[in-house]
Enzyme design. Structure first.
Site, PDB file in Angstrom:
ATOM      1  N   TYR A  31      -1.084  -1.586   6.470  1.00 40.74           N
ATOM      2  CA  TYR A  31      -0.744  -1.276   5.071  1.00 40.74           C
ATOM      3  C   TYR A  31      -1.715  -0.226   4.514  1.00 40.74           C
ATOM      4  O   TYR A  31      -1.306   0.782   3.936  1.00 40.74           O
ATOM      5  CB  TYR A  31      -0.817  -2.569   4.236  1.00 40.74           C
ATOM      6  CG  TYR A  31      -0.533  -2.369   2.766  1.00 40.74           C
ATOM      7  CD1 TYR A  31       0.782  -2.312   2.308  1.00 40.74           C
ATOM      8  CD2 TYR A  31      -1.562  -2.225   1.835  1.00 40.74           C
ATOM      9  CE1 TYR A  31       1.057  -2.124   0.952  1.00 40.74           C
ATOM     10  CE2 TYR A  31      -1.305  -2.037   0.489  1.00 40.74           C
ATOM     11  CZ  TYR A  31       0.004  -1.994   0.053  1.00 40.74           C
ATOM     12  OH  TYR A  31       0.273  -1.798  -1.286  1.00 40.74           O
ATOM     13  N   ALA A  32      -3.011  -0.465   4.708  1.00 38.01           N
ATOM     14  CA  ALA A  32      -4.023   0.462   4.170  1.00 38.01           C
ATOM     15  C   ALA A  32      -3.833   1.858   4.765  1.00 38.01           C
ATOM     16  O   ALA A  32      -3.902   2.863   4.049  1.00 38.01           O
ATOM     17  CB  ALA A  32      -5.422  -0.072   4.464  1.00 38.01           C
ATOM     18  N   ALA A  33      -3.562   1.920   6.071  1.00 35.33           N
ATOM     19  CA  ALA A  33      -3.374   3.229   6.724  1.00 35.33           C
ATOM     20  C   ALA A  33      -2.127   3.927   6.184  1.00 35.33           C
ATOM     21  O   ALA A  33      -2.128   5.145   5.961  1.00 35.33           O
ATOM     22  CB  ALA A  33      -3.285   3.053   8.235  1.00 35.33           C
ATOM     23  N   SER A  34      -1.053   3.154   5.945  1.00 31.48           N
ATOM     24  CA  SER A  34       0.174   3.772   5.412  1.00 31.48           C
ATOM     25  C   SER A  34      -0.095   4.367   4.028  1.00 31.48           C
ATOM     26  O   SER A  34       0.415   5.439   3.694  1.00 31.48           O
ATOM     27  CB  SER A  34       1.329   2.757   5.353  1.00 31.48           C
ATOM     28  OG  SER A  34       1.159   1.834   4.300  1.00 31.48           O
ATOM     29  N   LYS A  35      -0.910   3.689   3.237  1.00 34.45           N
ATOM     30  CA  LYS A  35      -1.183   4.172   1.878  1.00 34.45           C
ATOM     31  C   LYS A  35      -2.168   5.341   1.875  1.00 34.45           C
ATOM     32  O   LYS A  35      -2.081   6.229   1.020  1.00 34.45           O
ATOM     33  CB  LYS A  35      -1.688   3.011   1.012  1.00 34.45           C
ATOM     34  CG  LYS A  35      -0.653   1.901   0.811  1.00 34.45           C
ATOM     35  CD  LYS A  35       0.610   2.422   0.150  1.00 34.45           C
ATOM     36  CE  LYS A  35       1.628   1.331  -0.140  1.00 34.45           C
ATOM     37  NZ  LYS A  35       2.824   1.838  -0.817  1.00 34.45           N
ATOM     38  N   ASN A  74      18.469   1.082   2.265  1.00 30.34           N
ATOM     39  CA  ASN A  74      17.478   0.623   3.235  1.00 30.34           C
ATOM     40  C   ASN A  74      16.702   1.869   3.644  1.00 30.34           C
ATOM     41  O   ASN A  74      17.228   2.728   4.346  1.00 30.34           O
ATOM     42  CB  ASN A  74      18.128  -0.035   4.454  1.00 30.34           C
ATOM     43  CG  ASN A  74      17.048  -0.535   5.408  1.00 30.34           C
ATOM     44  OD1 ASN A  74      15.856  -0.251   5.230  1.00 30.34           O
ATOM     45  ND2 ASN A  74      17.459  -1.268   6.422  1.00 30.34           N
ATOM     46  N   ILE A  87      -1.965  -5.891  -8.608  1.00 32.90           N
ATOM     47  CA  ILE A  87      -1.032  -5.947  -9.742  1.00 32.90           C
ATOM     48  C   ILE A  87      -0.227  -7.242  -9.636  1.00 32.90           C
ATOM     49  O   ILE A  87       0.106  -7.683  -8.519  1.00 32.90           O
ATOM     50  CB  ILE A  87      -0.077  -4.720  -9.711  1.00 32.90           C
ATOM     51  CG1 ILE A  87      -0.869  -3.393  -9.618  1.00 32.90           C
ATOM     52  CG2 ILE A  87       0.861  -4.710 -10.907  1.00 32.90           C
ATOM     53  CD1 ILE A  87      -1.834  -3.108 -10.756  1.00 32.90           C
TER      54      ILE A  87
HETATM   55  N1  LIG Z   1       1.456  -5.181  -6.350  1.00 33.42           N
HETATM   56  C1  LIG Z   1       0.326  -4.565  -6.083  1.00 33.42           C
HETATM   57  O1  LIG Z   1      -0.770  -5.101  -6.307  1.00 33.42           O
HETATM   58  C2  LIG Z   1       0.329  -3.180  -5.497  1.00 33.42           C
HETATM   59  C3  LIG Z   1      -0.897  -2.518  -5.365  1.00 33.42           C
HETATM   60  C4  LIG Z   1      -0.924  -1.250  -4.828  1.00 33.42           C
HETATM   61  C5  LIG Z   1       0.248  -0.641  -4.419  1.00 33.42           C
HETATM   62  N2  LIG Z   1       1.429  -1.308  -4.544  1.00 33.42           N
HETATM   63  C6  LIG Z   1       2.638  -0.627  -4.078  1.00 33.42           C
HETATM   64  O2  LIG Z   1       3.572  -0.548  -5.122  1.00 33.42           O
HETATM   65  C7  LIG Z   1       4.901  -0.586  -4.589  1.00 33.42           C
HETATM   66  C8  LIG Z   1       5.694  -1.685  -5.286  1.00 33.42           C
HETATM   67  O3  LIG Z   1       5.063  -2.925  -5.030  1.00 33.42           O
HETATM   68  P1  LIG Z   1       5.439  -4.256  -5.833  1.00 33.42           P
HETATM   69  O4  LIG Z   1       4.197  -5.007  -6.010  1.00 33.42           O
HETATM   70  O5  LIG Z   1       6.289  -3.926  -6.989  1.00 33.42           O
HETATM   71  O6  LIG Z   1       6.272  -5.018  -4.693  1.00 33.42           O
HETATM   72  P2  LIG Z   1       7.608  -5.877  -4.747  1.00 33.42           P
HETATM   73  O7  LIG Z   1       7.609  -6.645  -3.480  1.00 33.42           O
HETATM   74  O8  LIG Z   1       7.737  -6.590  -6.037  1.00 33.42           O
HETATM   75  O9  LIG Z   1       8.740  -4.732  -4.688  1.00 33.42           O
HETATM   76  C9  LIG Z   1       8.951  -3.961  -3.552  1.00 33.42           C
HETATM   77  C10 LIG Z   1      10.425  -3.598  -3.488  1.00 33.42           C
HETATM   78  O10 LIG Z   1      10.631  -2.775  -2.321  1.00 33.42           O
HETATM   79  C11 LIG Z   1      11.872  -3.154  -1.758  1.00 33.42           C
HETATM   80  N3  LIG Z   1      11.929  -2.802  -0.339  1.00 33.42           N
HETATM   81  C12 LIG Z   1      11.195  -3.316   0.678  1.00 33.42           C
HETATM   82  N4  LIG Z   1      11.602  -2.812   1.849  1.00 33.42           N
HETATM   83  C13 LIG Z   1      12.621  -1.951   1.579  1.00 33.42           C
HETATM   84  C14 LIG Z   1      13.468  -1.127   2.378  1.00 33.42           C
HETATM   85  N5  LIG Z   1      13.372  -1.114   3.711  1.00 33.42           N
HETATM   86  N6  LIG Z   1      14.380  -0.362   1.753  1.00 33.42           N
HETATM   87  C15 LIG Z   1      14.519  -0.387   0.419  1.00 33.42           C
HETATM   88  N7  LIG Z   1      13.773  -1.170  -0.393  1.00 33.42           N
HETATM   89  C16 LIG Z   1      12.836  -1.939   0.191  1.00 33.42           C
HETATM   90  C17 LIG Z   1      11.953  -4.654  -1.959  1.00 33.42           C
HETATM   91  O11 LIG Z   1      13.282  -5.136  -1.838  1.00 33.42           O
HETATM   92  C18 LIG Z   1      11.366  -4.803  -3.355  1.00 33.42           C
HETATM   93  O12 LIG Z   1      12.370  -4.759  -4.344  1.00 33.42           O
HETATM   94  C19 LIG Z   1       4.753  -0.797  -3.080  1.00 33.42           C
HETATM   95  O13 LIG Z   1       4.837   0.443  -2.427  1.00 33.42           O
HETATM   96  C20 LIG Z   1       3.356  -1.364  -2.959  1.00 33.42           C
HETATM   97  O14 LIG Z   1       2.785  -1.116  -1.700  1.00 33.42           O
HETATM   98  C21 LIG Z   1       1.508  -2.554  -5.072  1.00 33.42           C
END
Ligand SMILES: NC(=O)c1ccc[n+]([C@@H]2O[C@H](COP(=O)([O-])OP(=O)(O)OC[C@H]3O[C@@H](n4cnc5c(N)ncnc54)[C@H](O)[C@@H]3O)[C@@H](O)[C@H]2O)c1
Length: 247
Positions: free
Chosen positions: A155-159, A62, A188
């Site tokens: 979210y945008a600010a965190s990124k 976590n 994605i």
């Molecule tokens: N999917 C998109 O379009 C996209 C675009 C830009 C950036 N991102 C970034 O890419 C990363 C992966 O995204 P994704 O689309 O694969 O999402 P996803 O939801 O498929 O996977 C995210 C994973 O993070 C885990 N997670 C969440 N909170 C957690 C915590 N407190 N401790 C440990 N694990 C935790 C979840 O259990 C999950 O397995 C993220 O950081 C997301 O912001 C995704």
């Protein structure tokens, strides 16, 4: 090439981009620590890797719990000897309007996406510095460059924070042969964007390459950033957005 004997921690490895990174690195000979709070999903990733005769172990994480982060890194070093690569893919996204965002929403997204990513990277630095080798990759986002549309302002600010954190860490770690980079995906095809992609007001028409990205599109770039071929790239943020935003 160049990945033999390497050890990677992939946060968020139970799902989406993180899972694909685990699979891609394992196929190249990396031993992967699949770290996620979703242990069932992480076990599934590990099974998929085992089916392809790759090496993976699952660790519960976590990312909100700093003790959990330290223990995970210590356990990795104790069991596998070192940490060469960290992929920070754990993340959450809230699709809330600016006037609906609560303090709790703000803190949760910042803590998972930005604070957690920082502290796990901080925790591996000692081992990477000792070995004079390391590759750290952060998941930023198109939203962190242009502002959130569906994704919330938190979210945008965190990124956006991730993009700057990448540069700060890259400057600090460069003398130790540690490369630190981020990638900024557009939309994605993962669970995170499932609802967003169903929105009739959204379409791939506005994307020059006319499709949403796949997890492979992202994992392949991340794998490149972890390779020796990318050894002169650090502090960069690589766009993976089908041409939606061109700097
Ligand atoms: N999917 C998109 O379009 C996209 C675009 C830009 C950036 N991102 C970034 O890419 C990363 C992966 O995204 P994704 O689309 O694969 O999402 P996803 O939801 O498929 O996977 C995210 C994973 O993070 C885990 N997670 C969440 N909170 C957690 C915590 N407190 N401790 C440990 N694990 C935790 C979840 O259990 C999950 O397995 C993220 O950081 C997301 O912001 C995704």
């Amino acid at each position: 090439m160049g990945f033999e004997g390497k050890i990677a921690i992939v946060t968020g490895g139970a799902s989406g981009i993180g899972r694909q990174c685990c699979l891609t690195l394992a196929r190249k000979g990396v031993t992967v620590v699949v770290a996620d709070m979703n242990v069932e999903g992480a076990e599934k990733t590990s099974e998929l890797i085992a089916k392809e005769r790759g090496q993976a172990i699952v660790m519960s994480l976590n990312i909100l719990d700093l003790e959990n982060i330290k223990n995970l890194v210590n356990e990795t070093v104790n069991k596998l000897g070192k940490v060469d690569i960290v992929i920070n893919s754990a993340g959450i996204c809230q699709e809330k309007g600016i006037e609906e965002l609560t303090e709790k929403d703000w803190d949760l997204v910042m803590d998972v996406n930005l604070k957690g990513a920082f502290f796990i990277s901080q925790a591996v630095l000692g081992n990477m510095k000792k070995n004079r080798y390391g590759k750290i990759v952060f998941l930023a986002s198109l939203a962190g460059e242009v502002g959130g549309v569906s994704a919330g302002a938190n979210y945008a600010a965190s990124k956006a924070g991730i993009i700057c954190l990448t540069k700060s860490l890259a400057k600090y770690a460069a003398p130790y042969n540690i490369n630190v980079n981020s990638v900024s995906p557009g939309v994605i095809e993962t669970a995170m964007t499932e609802e967003m992609r169903k929105d009739p007001n959204r379409s791939t028409d506005t994307i020059p390459l006319k499709r949403y990205g796949t997890t492979k599109d992202v994992a392949d770039v991340i794998s490149f950033l972890c390779s020796e071929e990318a050894s002169y790239i650090t502090g960069s943020n690589i766009d993976i957005n089908g041409g939606t935003f061109m700097k």
